[in-house]
Design an enzyme around this catalytic site. Structure first.
Site, PDB file in Angstrom:
ATOM      1  CG  HIS A   1      -0.190   0.369   2.495  1.00  0.00           C
ATOM      2  ND1 HIS A   1       0.575  -0.533   3.164  1.00  0.00           N
ATOM      3  CD2 HIS A   1      -0.104   1.528   3.203  1.00  0.00           C
ATOM      4  CE1 HIS A   1       1.106   0.027   4.231  1.00  0.00           C
ATOM      5  NE2 HIS A   1       0.710   1.289   4.282  1.00  0.00           N
TER       6      HIS A   1
HETATM    7  C1  UD1 Z   1      -1.995   6.014   5.318  1.00  0.00           C
HETATM    8  C2  UD1 Z   1      -0.666   6.564   5.844  1.00  0.00           C
HETATM    9  C3  UD1 Z   1       0.386   5.465   5.788  1.00  0.00           C
HETATM   10  C4  UD1 Z   1      -0.074   4.224   6.516  1.00  0.00           C
HETATM   11  C5  UD1 Z   1      -1.426   3.776   5.978  1.00  0.00           C
HETATM   12  C6  UD1 Z   1      -1.946   2.627   6.787  1.00  0.00           C
HETATM   13  C7  UD1 Z   1      -0.156   8.954   5.451  1.00  0.00           C
HETATM   14  C8  UD1 Z   1       0.608   9.902   4.630  1.00  0.00           C
HETATM   15  N1  UD1 Z   1      -0.208   7.659   5.011  1.00  0.00           N
HETATM   16  O1  UD1 Z   1      -1.816   5.639   3.977  1.00  0.00           O
HETATM   17  O2  UD1 Z   1       1.571   5.926   6.401  1.00  0.00           O
HETATM   18  O3  UD1 Z   1       0.876   3.211   6.321  1.00  0.00           O
HETATM   19  O4  UD1 Z   1      -2.368   4.868   6.094  1.00  0.00           O
HETATM   20  O5  UD1 Z   1      -2.817   1.827   6.050  1.00  0.00           O
HETATM   21  O6  UD1 Z   1      -0.727   9.320   6.453  1.00  0.00           O
HETATM   22  N2  UD1 Z   1      -9.156   4.888   1.182  1.00  0.00           N
HETATM   23  C9  UD1 Z   1     -10.353   4.216   1.283  1.00  0.00           C
HETATM   24  N3  UD1 Z   1     -10.906   4.027   2.521  1.00  0.00           N
HETATM   25  C10 UD1 Z   1     -10.316   4.492   3.646  1.00  0.00           C
HETATM   26  C11 UD1 Z   1      -9.109   5.183   3.540  1.00  0.00           C
HETATM   27  C12 UD1 Z   1      -8.530   5.361   2.311  1.00  0.00           C
HETATM   28  O7  UD1 Z   1     -10.916   3.785   0.290  1.00  0.00           O
HETATM   29  O8  UD1 Z   1     -10.869   4.266   4.730  1.00  0.00           O
HETATM   30  C13 UD1 Z   1      -8.521   5.070  -0.143  1.00  0.00           C
HETATM   31  C14 UD1 Z   1      -8.835   6.413  -0.769  1.00  0.00           C
HETATM   32  O9  UD1 Z   1      -8.938   6.207  -2.144  1.00  0.00           O
HETATM   33  C15 UD1 Z   1      -7.583   7.222  -0.453  1.00  0.00           C
HETATM   34  C16 UD1 Z   1      -6.492   6.169  -0.476  1.00  0.00           C
HETATM   35  O10 UD1 Z   1      -7.098   4.987   0.024  1.00  0.00           O
HETATM   36  O11 UD1 Z   1      -7.369   8.238  -1.391  1.00  0.00           O
HETATM   37  C17 UD1 Z   1      -5.282   6.523   0.372  1.00  0.00           C
HETATM   38  O12 UD1 Z   1      -5.661   6.837   1.705  1.00  0.00           O
HETATM   39  P1  UD1 Z   1      -4.755   7.779   2.649  1.00  0.00           P
HETATM   40  O13 UD1 Z   1      -5.361   7.912   3.987  1.00  0.00           O
HETATM   41  O14 UD1 Z   1      -4.414   9.011   1.922  1.00  0.00           O
HETATM   42  O15 UD1 Z   1      -3.404   7.009   2.765  1.00  0.00           O
HETATM   43  P2  UD1 Z   1      -3.064   5.485   2.994  1.00  0.00           P
HETATM   44  O16 UD1 Z   1      -2.504   4.933   1.728  1.00  0.00           O
HETATM   45  O17 UD1 Z   1      -4.193   4.777   3.623  1.00  0.00           O
HETATM   46  N1  UDP Z   2      -3.727  -5.459   8.926  1.00  0.00           N
HETATM   47  C1  UDP Z   2      -5.013  -5.991   9.096  1.00  0.00           C
HETATM   48  N2  UDP Z   2      -5.665  -6.459   7.987  1.00  0.00           N
HETATM   49  C2  UDP Z   2      -5.119  -6.449   6.739  1.00  0.00           C
HETATM   50  C3  UDP Z   2      -3.824  -5.918   6.579  1.00  0.00           C
HETATM   51  C4  UDP Z   2      -3.163  -5.418   7.695  1.00  0.00           C
HETATM   52  O1  UDP Z   2      -5.522  -6.033  10.203  1.00  0.00           O
HETATM   53  O2  UDP Z   2      -5.788  -6.885   5.785  1.00  0.00           O
HETATM   54  C5  UDP Z   2      -3.022  -4.914  10.102  1.00  0.00           C
HETATM   55  C6  UDP Z   2      -1.700  -5.579  10.412  1.00  0.00           C
HETATM   56  O3  UDP Z   2      -1.883  -6.661  11.285  1.00  0.00           O
HETATM   57  C7  UDP Z   2      -0.867  -4.461  11.031  1.00  0.00           C
HETATM   58  C8  UDP Z   2      -1.473  -3.195  10.462  1.00  0.00           C
HETATM   59  O4  UDP Z   2      -2.694  -3.571   9.819  1.00  0.00           O
HETATM   60  O5  UDP Z   2      -1.009  -4.407  12.434  1.00  0.00           O
HETATM   61  C9  UDP Z   2      -0.531  -2.583   9.462  1.00  0.00           C
HETATM   62  O6  UDP Z   2      -1.165  -1.526   8.822  1.00  0.00           O
HETATM   63  P1  UDP Z   2      -0.718  -0.974   7.414  1.00  0.00           P
HETATM   64  O7  UDP Z   2       0.064  -1.992   6.692  1.00  0.00           O
HETATM   65  O8  UDP Z   2      -1.949  -0.461   6.776  1.00  0.00           O
HETATM   66  O9  UDP Z   2       0.157   0.308   7.814  1.00  0.00           O
HETATM   67  P2  UDP Z   2       1.686   0.523   8.225  1.00  0.00           P
HETATM   68  O10 UDP Z   2       2.001  -0.358   9.360  1.00  0.00           O
HETATM   69  O11 UDP Z   2       2.522   0.271   7.018  1.00  0.00           O
HETATM   70  O12 UDP Z   2       1.725   1.977   8.583  1.00  0.00           O
END
Ligand code: UD1
Ligand code: UDP
Length: 374
Positions: A213
């Protein structure tokens, strides 16, 4: 003492859960004057990135939901900043706790710091030294405006000291160990959840688990295409199912770049919706190998003794490389991916988890109470 907790994304909810639980117990059972409240930015809002974790981890409903949702970096952070500030002006807590490196983390820390409310940063001091990552900017800025810093390891503490941060640093391990150990125990007694996730896992339990992601991997068509090619090569070479819970950001980009069909045409790739924490822990624990670009997943793989390959050129979790639970691979180099998979699968799983013993939440809360007294 009144404490505000700002959170917004899946990993923050998971990693703050041991601290929230600890504060909840103190609030209910102790004679100490402890109060706390949650501010949810709603950076994550889809049920499977948000609500499911509150339910599974038995967390209280946030007192405030800022409903910020998705937007560009500046817009999203700006809206959060405005929302958090408004709440803090009314609530006036003594401290605000933030965790990790997301836009919610930075907004929570910045709003608090400007209001002269003490900022507590959990998982401080992590560095990838790659400023092209939004997370790296968030980490550095948050650390430099924090009053109490809780790095998980000595290595993370050293990063802070090198940047001139010297006061109120406490190495406490990572709350992900608390969350992993507590919840794997819970889930192993939940028959219906195990039965449900076993429908996805092959009978012989021979499968790889994939998550992806990170913005630098998903938001560039060529790079995402290279990653998909690498995954398809792994599938061809090992002929093993690859279970892939797809983050919505990645799904959107795979669609936009017309790459979803390529994945779908491989019979080994099992794409599923992101799962709740319980199911994901089972998936991680039983996998032959985890392939990821997630921070938290690198840590959990290490804790659960499943070998891990990280599809990045750097990691802010170098401890996992040092103990041998994780390897970085260059996605452009398919040969090196296969080499890394071979070497990780053949390695014994005897590494020692460097992130602590699972009592970080309690330790952090005790230190904060002690500091407040003084
Ligand atoms: C964010 C964090 C990242 C973290 C990740 C955990 C920042 C800069 N990034 O990334 O560090 O590792 O969360 O998963 O803060 N979207 C949905 N539903 C949701 C949320 C997001 O569909 O509930 C989609 C939207 O299209 C959105 C895209 O995901 O534009 C990205 O979401 P965003 O919150 O900007 O960043 P993440 O990639 O989730
Ligand atoms: N995780 C989850 N379901 C999934 C994928 C990840 O519960 O389908 C959990 C995982 O166990 C971990 C956390 O999400 O604790 C990691 O989140 P993510 O990879 O979104 O963010 P990051 O740690 O890279 O910021």
């Amino acid at each position: 003492m009144k404490i505000g907790i700002v959170l917004g994304t899946r990993p923050e909810i998971i990693k703050l859960s041991p601290i929230i639980r600890e504060l909840g117990e103190l609030k209910n059972n102790s004679t100490k004057d402890i109060d706390y409240f949650l501010i949810h930015t709603n950076q994550h809002y889809s049920k499977y990135l948000d609500e499911i974790f509150f339910k599974e981890l038995n967390l209280p409903k946030p007192k405030y939901n800022l409903n910020v949702g998705s937007a560009s970096q500046g817009k999203q952070t700006g809206k959060m900043l405005e929302g958090v500030e408004e709440v803090l002006i009314n609530e006036r807590p003594e401290m605000v706790i933030v965790q990790g490196d997301t836009n919610s983390t930075l907004a929570g820390a910045l709003a608090s710091s400007k209001l002269k409310i003490k900022v507590v940063h959990i998982e401080a001091g992590l560095r990838s030294y790659d400023r092209s990552m939004p997370e790296e900017i968030n980490r550095v800025l948050t650390d430099h405006i924090s009053d109490y810093l809780f790095p998980p390891t000595e290595n993370a503490k050293e990063n802070l000291i090198r940047e001139g941060i010297k006061k109120n640093i406490f190495v406490v391990g990572n709350t992900i160990v608390d969350a992993t150990l507590q919840n794997i125990k819970i889930v192993e007694s939940k028959k219906e959840i195990i039965e449900d996730i076993l429908k996805v896992i092959p009978e012989n339990k021979e499968y790889f688990l994939l998550t992806l992601h990170r913005a630098e991997n998903t938001d560039n068509k060529e790079r995402l295409n290279n990653i998909i090619n690498g995954i398809l090569k792994i599938s061809e070479y090992y002929n093993i199912p690859i279970i892939f819970p797809i983050h919505p950001r990645t799904l959107k980009k795979l669609r936009e770049y017309n790459l979803l069909n390529k994945l779908g045409s491989d019979k080994n790739i099992k794409t599923i919706e992101p799962t709740g924490y319980f199911k994901f822990l089972i998936l991680e624990k039983n996998a032959k190998l985890i392939i990821t670009d997630s921070g938290g997943v690198q840590e959990e793989a290490c804790i659960l003794k499943t070998p891990c390959i990280t599809l990045r050129e750097n990691t802010e979790r170098p401890e996992t490389l040092e103990v041998g639970s994780n390897m970085l691979v260059k996605v452009e180099d398919v040969e090196s991916i296969i080499g890394a998979v071979d070497s990780m699968m053949n390695r014994s799983r005897d590494w020692i988890n460097p992130f602590g013993d699972g009592n970080s939440g309690e330790t952090i809360v005790n230190i904060l109470l002690e500091k407040y007294k003084n």
